[in-house]
Design a protein around this motif. Structure first.
Motif, mmCIF file in Angstrom:
data_model
loop_
_atom_site.group_PDB
_atom_site.id
_atom_site.type_symbol
_atom_site.label_atom_id
_atom_site.label_comp_id
_atom_site.label_asym_id
_atom_site.label_seq_id
_atom_site.Cartn_x
_atom_site.Cartn_y
_atom_site.Cartn_z
ATOM 1 N N LYS A 1 41.620 30.070 35.294
ATOM 2 C CA LYS A 1 40.960 30.065 36.606
ATOM 3 C C LYS A 1 42.041 29.955 37.672
ATOM 4 C CE LYS A 1 37.672 26.992 39.070
ATOM 5 N NZ LYS A 1 36.919 27.942 39.857
ATOM 6 N N HIS A 2 42.064 30.905 38.600
ATOM 7 C CA HIS A 2 43.112 30.945 39.616
ATOM 8 C C HIS A 2 42.630 30.614 41.021
ATOM 9 C CE1 HIS A 2 44.346 33.625 36.288
ATOM 10 N NE2 HIS A 2 45.416 32.878 36.390
ATOM 11 N N PHE A 3 41.318 30.460 41.170
ATOM 12 C CA PHE A 3 40.725 30.112 42.460
ATOM 13 C C PHE A 3 39.755 28.965 42.240
ATOM 14 C CE2 PHE A 3 42.062 34.455 43.016
ATOM 15 C CZ PHE A 3 42.515 34.499 44.317
ATOM 16 N N GLU A 4 39.844 27.950 43.077
ATOM 17 C CA GLU A 4 38.872 26.856 43.073
ATOM 18 C C GLU A 4 37.976 27.073 44.287
ATOM 19 O OE1 GLU A 4 36.725 23.260 42.591
ATOM 20 O OE2 GLU A 4 37.633 24.714 41.261
ATOM 21 N N THR A 5 36.670 27.178 44.071
ATOM 22 C CA THR A 5 35.763 27.418 45.184
ATOM 23 C C THR A 5 35.190 26.097 45.681
ATOM 24 O OG1 THR A 5 33.961 27.915 43.651
ATOM 25 C CG2 THR A 5 35.202 29.784 44.517
ATOM 26 N N ALA A 42 47.170 18.971 35.295
ATOM 27 C CA ALA A 42 48.157 19.970 35.697
ATOM 28 C C ALA A 42 48.529 19.765 37.157
ATOM 29 C CB ALA A 42 47.586 21.378 35.503
ATOM 30 N N THR A 43 49.593 20.423 37.549
ATOM 31 C CA THR A 43 49.918 20.542 38.962
ATOM 32 C C THR A 43 50.044 22.030 39.253
ATOM 33 O OG1 THR A 43 52.309 20.390 38.643
ATOM 34 C CG2 THR A 43 51.121 18.321 39.038
ATOM 35 N N CYS A 44 49.866 22.368 40.511
ATOM 36 C CA CYS A 44 49.962 23.769 40.910
ATOM 37 C C CYS A 44 50.342 23.806 42.378
ATOM 38 C CB CYS A 44 48.635 24.489 40.662
ATOM 39 S SG CYS A 44 47.262 23.831 41.623
ATOM 40 N N ASN A 45 50.350 24.987 42.921
ATOM 41 C CA ASN A 45 50.621 25.190 44.329
ATOM 42 C C ASN A 45 49.346 25.717 44.980
ATOM 43 O OD1 ASN A 45 52.433 25.422 46.638
ATOM 44 N ND2 ASN A 45 52.120 27.616 46.413
ATOM 45 N N LEU A 46 48.853 25.033 46.001
ATOM 46 C CA LEU A 46 47.738 25.568 46.780
ATOM 47 C C LEU A 46 48.357 26.553 47.756
ATOM 48 C CD1 LEU A 46 44.878 25.845 47.778
ATOM 49 C CD2 LEU A 46 45.147 23.692 49.025
ATOM 50 N N GLU A 100 36.909 35.361 37.025
ATOM 51 C CA GLU A 100 36.846 34.512 38.216
ATOM 52 C C GLU A 100 35.411 34.433 38.729
ATOM 53 O OE1 GLU A 100 39.042 32.482 39.634
ATOM 54 O OE2 GLU A 100 40.747 33.131 38.464
ATOM 55 N N TYR A 101 34.631 35.504 38.585
ATOM 56 C CA TYR A 101 33.226 35.485 39.008
ATOM 57 C C TYR A 101 32.480 34.345 38.338
ATOM 58 C CZ TYR A 101 33.788 40.299 40.707
ATOM 59 O OH TYR A 101 34.183 41.420 41.365
ATOM 60 N N ALA A 102 32.660 34.222 37.038
ATOM 61 C CA ALA A 102 31.935 33.213 36.263
ATOM 62 C C ALA A 102 32.505 31.817 36.467
ATOM 63 C CB ALA A 102 31.975 33.570 34.782
ATOM 64 N N PHE A 103 33.733 31.734 36.941
ATOM 65 C CA PHE A 103 34.422 30.447 37.042
ATOM 66 C C PHE A 103 34.290 29.800 38.418
ATOM 67 C CE2 PHE A 103 37.723 31.979 33.692
ATOM 68 C CZ PHE A 103 36.765 31.890 32.709
ATOM 69 N N GLY A 104 33.587 30.436 39.343
ATOM 70 C CA GLY A 104 33.477 29.866 40.683
ATOM 71 C C GLY A 104 32.136 30.156 41.316
ATOM 72 N N TRP A 105 31.956 29.640 42.513
ATOM 73 C CA TRP A 105 30.736 29.822 43.278
ATOM 74 C C TRP A 105 31.116 30.622 44.517
ATOM 75 C CZ3 TRP A 105 27.541 25.136 45.513
ATOM 76 C CH2 TRP A 105 26.407 25.617 46.159
ATOM 77 N N TYR A 106 31.009 31.951 44.418
ATOM 78 C CA TYR A 106 31.473 32.863 45.455
ATOM 79 C C TYR A 106 30.353 33.277 46.394
ATOM 80 C CZ TYR A 106 35.824 33.057 42.919
ATOM 81 O OH TYR A 106 37.003 32.719 42.320
ATOM 82 N N GLU A 107 29.756 32.306 47.034
ATOM 83 C CA GLU A 107 28.693 32.574 47.987
ATOM 84 C C GLU A 107 29.294 32.704 49.377
ATOM 85 O OE1 GLU A 107 25.460 29.586 49.469
ATOM 86 O OE2 GLU A 107 24.736 30.581 47.642
ATOM 87 N N ALA A 157 37.572 29.951 48.889
ATOM 88 C CA ALA A 157 38.265 30.105 47.612
ATOM 89 C C ALA A 157 39.712 29.662 47.810
ATOM 90 C CB ALA A 157 38.208 31.565 47.142
ATOM 91 N N TRP A 158 40.096 28.625 47.070
ATOM 92 C CA TRP A 158 41.455 28.092 47.160
ATOM 93 C C TRP A 158 42.308 28.800 46.123
ATOM 94 C CZ3 TRP A 158 41.567 22.089 47.900
ATOM 95 C CH2 TRP A 158 40.640 21.714 48.883
ATOM 96 N N LYS A 159 43.313 29.540 46.560
ATOM 97 C CA LYS A 159 44.180 30.289 45.642
ATOM 98 C C LYS A 159 45.256 29.352 45.085
ATOM 99 C CE LYS A 159 46.763 34.539 45.156
ATOM 100 N NZ LYS A 159 47.153 35.788 45.830
#
Length: 151
Positions: free
Chosen positions: A19-23, A73-77, A110-117, A122-124
């Motif tokens: 998952k690359h985007f957190e909604t 984990a850690t990542c970069n927003l 990504e469609y199934a992994f977030g709420w794209y309303e 969407a946080w990349k």
């Protein structure tokens, strides 16, 4: 380092690089390092969705063995996008960064992994660093400061 608590299985999907985007319903001005914290809650219905179940199984996880109450984990927003179009096969979002407007199309699982309303954000997430073992931590709502080690 800033941290965000995310309900399972979504925290693990991020930590696994699936998952690359957190909604979210809200945006933040924060950019840079971000710790991904798995909350104590597991959405077992979500774990049964075909795309989510398949992604978890690829890595040896089920709803019964997901880590909770820990930084995974850690990542970069990297950026935040405003979802401005909602269609069955395409979600279009516009960057709200200071560099101007940039469009992004979300594809694959990504469609199934977030709420794209429309109207959500969407946080990349990029530069993912999965921790060798989850580090127990108490989460909070919103962004919070995590003082743990991430080496």
């Amino acid at each position: 380092m800033k941290a965000i608590t995310i309900v399972q299985p979504w925290a693990t999907l991020i930590a696994l690089g699936e998952k690359h985007f957190e909604t979210r319903s809200w945006a933040t001005k924060h950019r840079g390092e971000l710790a991904i914290h798995a909350g104590k809650k597991i959405d077992k219905d979500a774990c049964d969705q075909p795309e989510i179940r398949a992604a978890l199984v690829r890595h040896g996880y089920t709803a019964d063995n997901l880590p909770t109450g820990a930084v995974l984990a850690t990542c970069n927003l990297e950026d935040i996008y405003l979802i401005n179009h909602h269609a069955e096969h395409m979600r279009l979002a516009t960057s709200i960064n200071e560099q101007g407007l940039i469009d992004e199309v979300f594809e694959g699982d990504e469609y199934a992994f977030g709420w794209y309303e429309e109207g959500r954000f969407a946080w990349k997430l990029s530069t993912l660093r999965k921790l060798p073992t989850p580090i127990p931590a108490k989460g909070q709502q919103g962004l919070w400061n995590w003082e743990g080690s991430h080496s």
